[in-house]
Every structure is written in C-alpha cells, then in structure tokens.
Design a protein around this motif. Structure first.
Motif, mmCIF file in Angstrom:
data_model
loop_
_atom_site.group_PDB
_atom_site.id
_atom_site.type_symbol
_atom_site.label_atom_id
_atom_site.label_comp_id
_atom_site.label_asym_id
_atom_site.label_seq_id
_atom_site.Cartn_x
_atom_site.Cartn_y
_atom_site.Cartn_z
ATOM 1 N N MET A 1 4.949 14.934 17.290
ATOM 2 C CA MET A 1 3.708 14.195 17.202
ATOM 3 C C MET A 1 3.147 14.338 15.796
ATOM 4 O O MET A 1 2.805 13.361 15.170
ATOM 5 C CB MET A 1 2.745 14.699 18.269
ATOM 6 N N SER A 2 3.085 15.529 15.255
ATOM 7 C CA SER A 2 2.566 15.788 13.927
ATOM 8 C C SER A 2 3.458 15.148 12.877
ATOM 9 O O SER A 2 2.970 14.601 11.900
ATOM 10 C CB SER A 2 2.448 17.285 13.698
ATOM 11 N N ASN A 3 4.761 15.199 13.077
ATOM 12 C CA ASN A 3 5.699 14.608 12.131
ATOM 13 C C ASN A 3 5.560 13.097 12.100
ATOM 14 O O ASN A 3 5.659 12.486 11.041
ATOM 15 C CB ASN A 3 7.134 14.991 12.481
ATOM 16 N N ASN A 4 5.315 12.458 13.254
ATOM 17 C CA ASN A 4 5.128 11.010 13.300
ATOM 18 C C ASN A 4 3.894 10.608 12.506
ATOM 19 O O ASN A 4 3.922 9.622 11.770
ATOM 20 C CB ASN A 4 4.980 10.522 14.739
ATOM 21 N N GLY A 5 2.823 11.352 12.656
ATOM 22 C CA GLY A 5 1.585 11.055 11.924
ATOM 23 C C GLY A 5 1.769 11.244 10.435
ATOM 24 O O GLY A 5 1.312 10.424 9.629
ATOM 25 N N ASN A 6 2.461 12.325 10.043
ATOM 26 C CA ASN A 6 2.705 12.573 8.620
ATOM 27 C C ASN A 6 3.618 11.506 8.026
ATOM 28 O O ASN A 6 3.413 11.057 6.903
ATOM 29 C CB ASN A 6 3.332 13.956 8.416
ATOM 30 N N THR A 7 4.627 11.090 8.776
ATOM 31 C CA THR A 7 5.554 10.060 8.291
ATOM 32 C C THR A 7 4.824 8.748 8.105
ATOM 33 O O THR A 7 4.977 8.083 7.073
ATOM 34 C CB THR A 7 6.710 9.888 9.295
ATOM 35 N N THR A 8 4.025 8.378 9.091
ATOM 36 C CA THR A 8 3.270 7.119 8.998
ATOM 37 C C THR A 8 2.311 7.155 7.815
ATOM 38 O O THR A 8 2.235 6.196 7.050
ATOM 39 C CB THR A 8 2.473 6.888 10.300
ATOM 40 N N LEU A 9 1.614 8.265 7.669
ATOM 41 C CA LEU A 9 0.674 8.398 6.560
ATOM 42 C C LEU A 9 1.405 8.324 5.220
ATOM 43 O O LEU A 9 0.960 7.635 4.292
ATOM 44 C CB LEU A 9 -0.098 9.713 6.668
ATOM 45 N N GLY A 10 2.545 8.990 5.127
ATOM 46 C CA GLY A 10 3.334 8.954 3.893
ATOM 47 C C GLY A 10 3.806 7.550 3.560
ATOM 48 O O GLY A 10 3.763 7.117 2.398
ATOM 49 N N LEU A 11 4.270 6.813 4.563
ATOM 50 C CA LEU A 11 4.724 5.438 4.341
ATOM 51 C C LEU A 11 3.575 4.542 3.882
ATOM 52 O O LEU A 11 3.739 3.732 2.958
ATOM 53 C CB LEU A 11 5.355 4.874 5.617
ATOM 54 N N LEU A 12 2.429 4.695 4.524
ATOM 55 C CA LEU A 12 1.272 3.879 4.149
ATOM 56 C C LEU A 12 0.805 4.185 2.723
ATOM 57 O O LEU A 12 0.510 3.271 1.941
ATOM 58 C CB LEU A 12 0.132 4.085 5.135
ATOM 59 N N LEU A 13 0.743 5.465 2.395
ATOM 60 C CA LEU A 13 0.308 5.834 1.043
ATOM 61 C C LEU A 13 1.334 5.384 0.001
ATOM 62 O O LEU A 13 0.964 4.923 -1.090
ATOM 63 C CB LEU A 13 0.064 7.345 0.955
ATOM 64 N N GLY A 14 2.614 5.502 0.337
ATOM 65 C CA GLY A 14 3.662 5.022 -0.582
ATOM 66 C C GLY A 14 3.573 3.528 -0.801
ATOM 67 O O GLY A 14 3.720 3.035 -1.930
ATOM 68 N N ALA A 15 3.347 2.785 0.277
ATOM 69 C CA ALA A 15 3.220 1.329 0.162
ATOM 70 C C ALA A 15 1.999 0.968 -0.681
ATOM 71 O O ALA A 15 2.050 0.060 -1.526
ATOM 72 C CB ALA A 15 3.117 0.703 1.549
ATOM 73 N N ALA A 16 0.904 1.685 -0.463
ATOM 74 C CA ALA A 16 -0.314 1.410 -1.236
ATOM 75 C C ALA A 16 -0.095 1.715 -2.716
ATOM 76 O O ALA A 16 -0.509 0.934 -3.601
ATOM 77 C CB ALA A 16 -1.475 2.237 -0.699
ATOM 78 N N ALA A 17 0.567 2.850 -3.002
ATOM 79 C CA ALA A 17 0.820 3.198 -4.404
ATOM 80 C C ALA A 17 1.738 2.172 -5.056
ATOM 81 O O ALA A 17 1.507 1.739 -6.197
ATOM 82 C CB ALA A 17 1.439 4.593 -4.492
ATOM 83 N N GLY A 18 2.767 1.744 -4.325
ATOM 84 C CA GLY A 18 3.684 0.736 -4.866
ATOM 85 C C GLY A 18 2.986 -0.583 -5.117
ATOM 86 O O GLY A 18 3.199 -1.232 -6.159
ATOM 87 N N ALA A 19 2.143 -0.992 -4.189
ATOM 88 C CA ALA A 19 1.405 -2.249 -4.362
ATOM 89 C C ALA A 19 0.447 -2.151 -5.546
ATOM 90 O O ALA A 19 0.341 -3.085 -6.358
ATOM 91 C CB ALA A 19 0.638 -2.574 -3.085
ATOM 92 N N ALA A 20 -0.227 -1.001 -5.674
ATOM 93 C CA ALA A 20 -1.172 -0.834 -6.789
ATOM 94 C C ALA A 20 -0.439 -0.871 -8.124
ATOM 95 O O ALA A 20 -0.902 -1.517 -9.079
ATOM 96 C CB ALA A 20 -1.930 0.473 -6.623
ATOM 97 N N LEU A 21 0.696 -0.197 -8.214
ATOM 98 C CA LEU A 21 1.465 -0.215 -9.467
ATOM 99 C C LEU A 21 1.983 -1.620 -9.772
ATOM 100 O O LEU A 21 1.973 -2.061 -10.931
ATOM 101 C CB LEU A 21 2.624 0.778 -9.398
ATOM 102 N N GLY A 22 2.433 -2.313 -8.736
ATOM 103 C CA GLY A 22 2.915 -3.682 -8.937
ATOM 104 C C GLY A 22 1.818 -4.587 -9.452
ATOM 105 O O GLY A 22 2.038 -5.430 -10.333
ATOM 106 N N ILE A 23 0.628 -4.417 -8.923
ATOM 107 C CA ILE A 23 -0.508 -5.248 -9.346
ATOM 108 C C ILE A 23 -0.907 -4.903 -10.782
ATOM 109 O O ILE A 23 -1.195 -5.783 -11.595
ATOM 110 C CB ILE A 23 -1.689 -5.067 -8.385
ATOM 111 N N LEU A 24 -0.934 -3.588 -11.092
ATOM 112 C CA LEU A 24 -1.359 -3.167 -12.426
ATOM 113 C C LEU A 24 -0.417 -3.683 -13.513
ATOM 114 O O LEU A 24 -0.846 -4.012 -14.618
ATOM 115 C CB LEU A 24 -1.452 -1.644 -12.500
ATOM 116 N N PHE A 25 0.854 -3.779 -13.225
ATOM 117 C CA PHE A 25 1.813 -4.224 -14.239
ATOM 118 C C PHE A 25 2.071 -5.725 -14.195
ATOM 119 O O PHE A 25 2.862 -6.241 -14.972
ATOM 120 C CB PHE A 25 3.133 -3.445 -14.087
ATOM 121 N N ALA A 26 1.418 -6.437 -13.288
ATOM 122 C CA ALA A 26 1.580 -7.891 -13.220
ATOM 123 C C ALA A 26 0.770 -8.544 -14.350
ATOM 124 O O ALA A 26 -0.294 -8.066 -14.718
ATOM 125 C CB ALA A 26 1.088 -8.396 -11.876
ATOM 126 N N PRO A 27 1.284 -9.652 -14.891
ATOM 127 C CA PRO A 27 0.583 -10.322 -16.007
ATOM 128 C C PRO A 27 -0.527 -11.250 -15.521
ATOM 129 O O PRO A 27 -0.455 -12.460 -15.668
ATOM 130 C CB PRO A 27 1.696 -11.090 -16.692
#
Length: 121
Positions: free
Chosen positions: A1-27
């Motif tokens: 149960m704890s691992n599922n929550g941590n995995t989901t949180l990690g995926l969401l934060l990774g997706a958010a960081a990737g989206a933010a970096l993609g936006i910052l480097f977009a022209p």
C-alpha cells in the motif's frame, strides 16, 4: 500500500518536472510559458489531490477490513475460550461428584465403625 502511494507520487512528480522543463526550454513568449507552467502546475496539483484521495480511500477500506478481521478473530477466540471454560467447569463438576461420592463412602464407613464401637462399649 505504501509502495503504491510512493510510486504514484514519484510518477506524478516526474511527469510534472518533465513537463515544466519541456515548457521552459520551448521557444514561446514569456507570458505563454508562464501560462503553460501555471496550467501544468494546476493539473499536477489536481492529479496529486486525486491520488491522495484514492490512497486515503484505500487505507480506509483496508482499515475497515482489518477491523472486521480483528473483531471476527476476537469473536472466534472468545468463543473458543468460552468452550474451554465450559469444558473445565464440566470436568470439575464430575471430579467434585467423584470427591463427594468418595467422602460419602468414607462417612458411611466411619458411621458403621462408630456403631460397632458403640455396641461393644
């Protein structure tokens, strides 16, 4: 149960960081970039809130199931203890009857001996 929550949180934060970096480097213009960052942040916030709610519900369901299981186990153990107590009481009752019967026989023997002694005196 704890691992599922941590995995989901990690995926969401990774997706958010990737989206933010993609936006910052977009022209794009600065205002457009800030708007996209704001939208992504709000979207990520909503996803995290949704995941937290799902995790909370899962924990609540599991806690309820655990409580039911514990109560059921306690009920079974209580029933087993009650059966053992009943068996002990029954066994004790039979032993008490045996002791009383033995004492009654001894008393009858003593009364008989006492009568014989009284007749000879």
């Amino acid at each position: 149960m704890s691992n599922n929550g941590n995995t989901t949180l990690g995926l969401l934060l990774g997706a958010a960081a990737g989206a933010a970096l993609g936006i910052l480097f977009a022209p794009d213009k600065g205002s457009e970039t800030r708007r996209r960052i704001s939208e992504e942040a709000n979207s990520t916030k909503d996803k995290i809130a949704s995941s937290a709610t799902e995790l909370k519900n899962t924990i609540a369901e599991n806690a309820s199931a655990f409580k039911d299981s514990a109560l059921n186990t306690f009920g079974n153990k209580k029933h087993t203890v009650e059966q053992h107590i009943d068996a002990l009481i029954t066994e004790g009752s039979y032993k008490a009857d045996d002791v009383i019967t033995g004492l009654e026989k001894k008393l009858a023997d003593l009364k008989a001996k006492n009568k014989r002694l009284q007749k000879t005196s």
